[in-house]
Design an enzyme around this catalytic site. Sequence first.
Site, mmCIF file in Angstrom:
data_model
loop_
_atom_site.group_PDB
_atom_site.id
_atom_site.type_symbol
_atom_site.label_atom_id
_atom_site.label_comp_id
_atom_site.label_asym_id
_atom_site.label_seq_id
_atom_site.Cartn_x
_atom_site.Cartn_y
_atom_site.Cartn_z
ATOM 1 N N TYR A 1 0.795 -1.233 0.000
ATOM 2 C CA TYR A 1 0.000 0.000 0.000
ATOM 3 C C TYR A 1 0.827 1.282 0.000
ATOM 4 O O TYR A 1 0.258 2.370 -0.050
ATOM 5 C CB TYR A 1 -0.946 0.003 1.202
ATOM 6 C CG TYR A 1 -1.952 -1.135 1.172
ATOM 7 C CD1 TYR A 1 -2.940 -1.187 0.195
ATOM 8 C CD2 TYR A 1 -1.903 -2.166 2.112
ATOM 9 C CE1 TYR A 1 -3.851 -2.229 0.146
ATOM 10 C CE2 TYR A 1 -2.818 -3.218 2.078
ATOM 11 C CZ TYR A 1 -3.786 -3.245 1.093
ATOM 12 O OH TYR A 1 -4.688 -4.278 1.040
ATOM 13 N N HIS B 1 -8.794 0.361 -6.505
ATOM 14 C CA HIS B 1 -8.026 -0.326 -5.471
ATOM 15 C C HIS B 1 -6.555 0.013 -5.647
ATOM 16 O O HIS B 1 -6.034 -0.043 -6.777
ATOM 17 C CB HIS B 1 -8.225 -1.844 -5.541
ATOM 18 C CG HIS B 1 -9.641 -2.220 -5.296
ATOM 19 N ND1 HIS B 1 -10.214 -2.201 -4.035
ATOM 20 C CD2 HIS B 1 -10.636 -2.566 -6.148
ATOM 21 C CE1 HIS B 1 -11.486 -2.539 -4.138
ATOM 22 N NE2 HIS B 1 -11.773 -2.759 -5.406
HETATM 23 C C1 DQA Z 1 -7.892 -2.487 -1.148
HETATM 24 C C2 DQA Z 1 -7.810 -3.978 -1.449
HETATM 25 C C3 DQA Z 1 -8.652 -4.781 -0.475
HETATM 26 O O1 DQA Z 1 -8.546 -6.160 -0.763
HETATM 27 C C4 DQA Z 1 -8.154 -4.553 0.940
HETATM 28 O O2 DQA Z 1 -8.970 -5.252 1.849
HETATM 29 C C5 DQA Z 1 -8.036 -3.113 1.292
HETATM 30 C C6 DQA Z 1 -7.524 -2.181 0.294
HETATM 31 C C7 DQA Z 1 -6.936 -1.689 -2.069
HETATM 32 O O3 DQA Z 1 -7.127 -0.472 -2.160
HETATM 33 O O4 DQA Z 1 -6.009 -2.259 -2.628
HETATM 34 O O5 DQA Z 1 -8.259 -2.721 2.427
HETATM 35 O O6 DQA Z 1 -9.211 -2.045 -1.412
#
Ligand code: DQA
Length: 143
Positions: free
Chosen positions: A22, A99
């Site tokens: 992330y 995402h």
């Molecule tokens: C997410 C991907 C999801 O699987 C995860 O649970 C998240 C972040 C992303 O932005 O990559 O919390 O939505």
Amino acid sequence: MRIDVLNGVNLNLLGRRDQSVYGAQSIHDLETQVYAWARELDLQVRCRQTNHEGEYVGFLHQALGTADALIVNPGAWTHYSWAIRDALEPFTAPFVEVHLSNVDEREEWRRHSVLTGLGGMRVVGKGFEGYREALGLLAERRT
Ligand code: DQA
């Protein structure tokens, strides 16, 4: 064009979650970027985040009357919250599911999205840039 950017569960922990997935920046950094990109594109944006599913559903209900488009990243709810799908279903204006990570190439359970089939656009695996791309896609649809 008024756009609500709705980030869901655990996205407030950006910068403290797995940085290899992330990144190191916070949600404050993300929202600052989103507001700057929106200004460049002459879009009116409101960023919201919650860890409460019912509150997220409430954000979607409010957007029905007030937003011309949406960017949604429901976090883990993406994969199982039929309540969030049902709340988004009446929204007939454009939306983009974003995402940060490439959910299509991670664990099996992340590959399913409850938003599939609602007619939205989708940007995955591009980090913060994904939100910029989403704003651009929505700006193209401005009437
Ligand atoms: C997410 C991907 C999801 O699987 C995860 O649970 C998240 C972040 C992303 O932005 O990559 O919390 O939505």
